[in-house]
Design a protein around this motif. Sequence first.
Motif, PDB file in Angstrom:
ATOM      1  N   THR A 111       0.825  -1.213   0.000  1.00  0.00           N
ATOM      2  CA  THR A 111       0.000   0.000   0.000  1.00  0.00           C
ATOM      3  C   THR A 111       0.860   1.265   0.000  1.00  0.00           C
ATOM      4  OG1 THR A 111      -0.137  -0.406   2.349  1.00  0.00           O
ATOM      5  CG2 THR A 111      -2.102  -0.842   1.089  1.00  0.00           C
ATOM      6  N   TYR A 112       0.332   2.292  -0.601  1.00  0.00           N
ATOM      7  CA  TYR A 112       1.028   3.578  -0.707  1.00  0.00           C
ATOM      8  C   TYR A 112       2.487   3.389  -1.145  1.00  0.00           C
ATOM      9  CZ  TYR A 112      -2.658   6.660   0.885  1.00  0.00           C
ATOM     10  OH  TYR A 112      -3.810   7.381   0.954  1.00  0.00           O
ATOM     11  N   PRO A 113       2.699   2.834  -2.351  1.00  0.00           N
ATOM     12  CA  PRO A 113       4.075   2.562  -2.792  1.00  0.00           C
ATOM     13  C   PRO A 113       4.974   3.802  -2.770  1.00  0.00           C
ATOM     14  CG  PRO A 113       2.477   2.277  -4.596  1.00  0.00           C
ATOM     15  CD  PRO A 113       1.705   2.436  -3.345  1.00  0.00           C
TER      16      PRO A 113
ATOM     17  N   TYR B  34      -4.315  -1.655  15.066  1.00  0.00           N
ATOM     18  CA  TYR B  34      -3.823  -3.032  15.247  1.00  0.00           C
ATOM     19  C   TYR B  34      -2.664  -3.370  14.311  1.00  0.00           C
ATOM     20  CZ  TYR B  34      -8.136  -3.356  17.843  1.00  0.00           C
ATOM     21  OH  TYR B  34      -9.142  -3.125  18.742  1.00  0.00           O
ATOM     22  N   ASN B  35      -2.661  -2.774  13.121  1.00  0.00           N
ATOM     23  CA  ASN B  35      -1.593  -3.090  12.161  1.00  0.00           C
ATOM     24  C   ASN B  35      -0.279  -2.441  12.580  1.00  0.00           C
ATOM     25  OD1 ASN B  35      -2.978  -4.645   9.872  1.00  0.00           O
ATOM     26  ND2 ASN B  35      -4.374  -3.006  10.401  1.00  0.00           N
ATOM     27  N   LEU B  36      -0.379  -1.185  13.006  1.00  0.00           N
ATOM     28  CA  LEU B  36       0.835  -0.528  13.517  1.00  0.00           C
ATOM     29  C   LEU B  36       1.306  -1.270  14.769  1.00  0.00           C
ATOM     30  CD1 LEU B  36       0.015   3.254  13.085  1.00  0.00           C
ATOM     31  CD2 LEU B  36       1.947   2.027  12.099  1.00  0.00           C
TER      32      LEU B  36
ATOM     33  N   PHE C 212       0.924  -4.377  15.518  1.00  0.00           N
ATOM     34  CA  PHE C 212       1.576  -5.640  15.152  1.00  0.00           C
ATOM     35  C   PHE C 212       2.973  -5.375  14.583  1.00  0.00           C
ATOM     36  CE2 PHE C 212       2.690  -8.955  12.080  1.00  0.00           C
ATOM     37  CZ  PHE C 212       2.799 -10.019  12.971  1.00  0.00           C
ATOM     38  N   ALA C 213       3.097  -4.322  13.777  1.00  0.00           N
ATOM     39  CA  ALA C 213       4.412  -4.025  13.180  1.00  0.00           C
ATOM     40  C   ALA C 213       5.434  -3.752  14.286  1.00  0.00           C
ATOM     41  CB  ALA C 213       4.297  -2.829  12.229  1.00  0.00           C
ATOM     42  N   TRP C 214       5.044  -2.932  15.264  1.00  0.00           N
ATOM     43  CA  TRP C 214       5.992  -2.594  16.348  1.00  0.00           C
ATOM     44  C   TRP C 214       6.293  -3.825  17.206  1.00  0.00           C
ATOM     45  CZ3 TRP C 214       2.233   1.953  17.391  1.00  0.00           C
ATOM     46  CH2 TRP C 214       2.509   2.998  16.497  1.00  0.00           C
TER      47      TRP C 214
HETATM   48  C1  LIG Z   1      -2.735   5.742   4.470  1.00  0.00           C
HETATM   49  C2  LIG Z   1      -2.476   4.709   5.517  1.00  0.00           C
HETATM   50  C3  LIG Z   1      -3.139   4.791   6.725  1.00  0.00           C
HETATM   51  C4  LIG Z   1      -2.922   3.819   7.703  1.00  0.00           C
HETATM   52  N1  LIG Z   1      -3.565   3.930   8.885  1.00  0.00           N
HETATM   53  C5  LIG Z   1      -3.332   3.023   9.855  1.00  0.00           C
HETATM   54  C6  LIG Z   1      -3.974   3.126  11.109  1.00  0.00           C
HETATM   55  O1  LIG Z   1      -4.746   4.049  11.355  1.00  0.00           O
HETATM   56  N2  LIG Z   1      -3.713   2.182  12.037  1.00  0.00           N
HETATM   57  C7  LIG Z   1      -2.873   1.134  11.803  1.00  0.00           C
HETATM   58  O2  LIG Z   1      -2.670   0.308  12.667  1.00  0.00           O
HETATM   59  N3  LIG Z   1      -2.256   1.013  10.611  1.00  0.00           N
HETATM   60  C8  LIG Z   1      -2.447   1.932   9.649  1.00  0.00           C
HETATM   61  N4  LIG Z   1      -1.814   1.800   8.439  1.00  0.00           N
HETATM   62  C9  LIG Z   1      -0.974   0.609   8.207  1.00  0.00           C
HETATM   63  C10 LIG Z   1       0.363   0.747   8.866  1.00  0.00           C
HETATM   64  O3  LIG Z   1       0.945   1.958   8.452  1.00  0.00           O
HETATM   65  C11 LIG Z   1       1.224  -0.459   8.454  1.00  0.00           C
HETATM   66  O4  LIG Z   1       0.577  -1.652   8.842  1.00  0.00           O
HETATM   67  C12 LIG Z   1       2.580  -0.381   9.135  1.00  0.00           C
HETATM   68  O5  LIG Z   1       3.248   0.819   8.816  1.00  0.00           O
HETATM   69  C13 LIG Z   1       3.422  -1.562   8.665  1.00  0.00           C
HETATM   70  O6  LIG Z   1       4.697  -1.390   9.204  1.00  0.00           O
HETATM   71  P1  LIG Z   1       5.950  -2.100   8.525  1.00  0.00           P
HETATM   72  O7  LIG Z   1       7.144  -1.589   9.272  1.00  0.00           O
HETATM   73  O8  LIG Z   1       5.725  -3.552   8.427  1.00  0.00           O
HETATM   74  O9  LIG Z   1       5.974  -1.553   7.028  1.00  0.00           O
HETATM   75  P2  LIG Z   1       6.123  -0.049   6.500  1.00  0.00           P
HETATM   76  O10 LIG Z   1       5.709   0.944   7.530  1.00  0.00           O
HETATM   77  O11 LIG Z   1       5.459  -0.033   5.165  1.00  0.00           O
HETATM   78  O12 LIG Z   1       7.685   0.119   6.320  1.00  0.00           O
HETATM   79  C14 LIG Z   1       8.386  -0.607   5.329  1.00  0.00           C
HETATM   80  C15 LIG Z   1       9.695   0.115   5.087  1.00  0.00           C
HETATM   81  O13 LIG Z   1      10.529  -0.702   4.271  1.00  0.00           O
HETATM   82  C16 LIG Z   1      11.089   0.094   3.245  1.00  0.00           C
HETATM   83  N5  LIG Z   1      11.350  -0.776   2.090  1.00  0.00           N
HETATM   84  C17 LIG Z   1      10.462  -1.507   1.387  1.00  0.00           C
HETATM   85  N6  LIG Z   1      11.093  -2.210   0.422  1.00  0.00           N
HETATM   86  C18 LIG Z   1      12.413  -1.919   0.532  1.00  0.00           C
HETATM   87  C19 LIG Z   1      13.589  -2.347  -0.176  1.00  0.00           C
HETATM   88  N7  LIG Z   1      13.512  -3.218  -1.183  1.00  0.00           N
HETATM   89  N8  LIG Z   1      14.781  -1.827   0.198  1.00  0.00           N
HETATM   90  C20 LIG Z   1      14.851  -0.950   1.228  1.00  0.00           C
HETATM   91  N9  LIG Z   1      13.795  -0.527   1.944  1.00  0.00           N
HETATM   92  C21 LIG Z   1      12.593  -1.006   1.592  1.00  0.00           C
HETATM   93  C22 LIG Z   1      10.050   1.139   2.945  1.00  0.00           C
HETATM   94  O14 LIG Z   1      10.632   2.287   2.358  1.00  0.00           O
HETATM   95  C23 LIG Z   1       9.503   1.435   4.341  1.00  0.00           C
HETATM   96  O15 LIG Z   1      10.261   2.430   4.991  1.00  0.00           O
HETATM   97  C24 LIG Z   1      -2.026   2.752   7.454  1.00  0.00           C
HETATM   98  C25 LIG Z   1      -1.357   2.678   6.235  1.00  0.00           C
HETATM   99  C26 LIG Z   1      -1.585   3.635   5.272  1.00  0.00           C
HETATM  100  C27 LIG Z   1      -0.842   3.523   3.968  1.00  0.00           C
END
Ligand SMILES: Cc1cc2nc3c(=O)[nH]c(=O)nc-3n(C[C@H](O)[C@H](O)[C@H](O)COP(=O)(O)OP(=O)(O)OC[C@H]3O[C@@H](n4cnc5c(N)ncnc54)[C@H](O)[C@@H]3O)c2cc1C
Length: 256
Positions: free
Chosen positions: A26-28, A241-243, A245-247
């Motif tokens: 999402t949001y590439p 919940y998604n944030l 879980f990520a943390w």
């Molecule tokens: C608009 C929007 C609203 C949201 N609202 C909520 C909310 O209200 N509550 C909630 O819980 N969740 C929400 N989310 C979801 C939440 O943001 C994600 O679930 C969470 O950020 C996932 O964390 P992550 O660290 O796994 O991945 P991400 O936060 O996506 O981080 C991944 C990181 O890896 C880097 N990366 C990717 N591929 C590569 C590569 N090949 N080489 C180097 N770096 C790379 C990216 O640049 C990024 O910095 C929302 C998401 C969006 C898009």
Amino acid sequence: TGFSLGAADGKQQTGHSLILTGGGSTYPSFGSDGSGYKLASSLGHRIIKPVPSTVPLVVKDPLCHLLQGQRIIARAQSRIQGKIGNPVDGELLFTKYGLSGSLILDISQEISLAINRLNIKDVSLETDLIPFMEQKQLETELTNRHKMGLTPEDMLTGILPGKLCLAFKQLFEKENPSKAAAKLKNWRFEVSGTRGWNEAEFTAGGIDTKEVDPQTLESKLVKGLYLAGEVLDVNGKRGGYNLGFAWASGYVAGLS
Ligand SMILES: Cc1cc2nc3c(=O)[nH]c(=O)nc-3n(C[C@H](O)[C@H](O)[C@H](O)COP(=O)(O)OP(=O)(O)OC[C@H]3O[C@@H](n4cnc5c(N)ncnc54)[C@H](O)[C@@H]3O)c2cc1C
């Protein structure tokens, strides 16, 4: 054994273990462009087809175009090949392309999985546009208004916003009050698709969790590889919940 990483700027990093937290699709433009799945797949992991979730829906109904920008509180159930899902309440927003709002975002996952993963075409939303009135109560109210000689455009005054009263004018020209009440309590929107990755909040799908040790989040296929966050096939409802879980998963993966 170990890992060697090469960054786009030419920097190299080596280590005995690696945590992959590339996020979903999402949001590439924010960086999570699905490349985490490619990396995991190149290391042998199975990727469950990612589809956009918490995403607006594309609906071809003249009402949507007519009412674009209008919000109401409604209740809806998905109808996928005739199977009715659980009711969801919330805000329904009419848009140029279809429907959005909290109700739609909350119900979108089951619809996106059906359309985008299972290629099911027979998908619709059964929508109660007046959830705060029982059907019988609405029917009685509309019948009374009809007897009082109210014009079709005034039949819903005080029940729904003015724009909707005008939009449903034709319904009262064609149908008797009880049929009109039944339609308003169960308006069917045929869903033809979802909006794409640029408008979805979460990704449903990702690395198969069966291939990950749930205690440590270490890959069962590659020693020293840990997987955390949205790159895994884990996703929750809206509400943090998604944030969360990520943390939490990043923390657990980092402990080992
Ligand atoms: C608009 C929007 C609203 C949201 N609202 C909520 C909310 O209200 N509550 C909630 O819980 N969740 C929400 N989310 C979801 C939440 O943001 C994600 O679930 C969470 O950020 C996932 O964390 P992550 O660290 O796994 O991945 P991400 O936060 O996506 O981080 C991944 C990181 O890896 C880097 N990366 C990717 N591929 C590569 C590569 N090949 N080489 C180097 N770096 C790379 C990216 O640049 C990024 O910095 C929302 C998401 C969006 C898009």
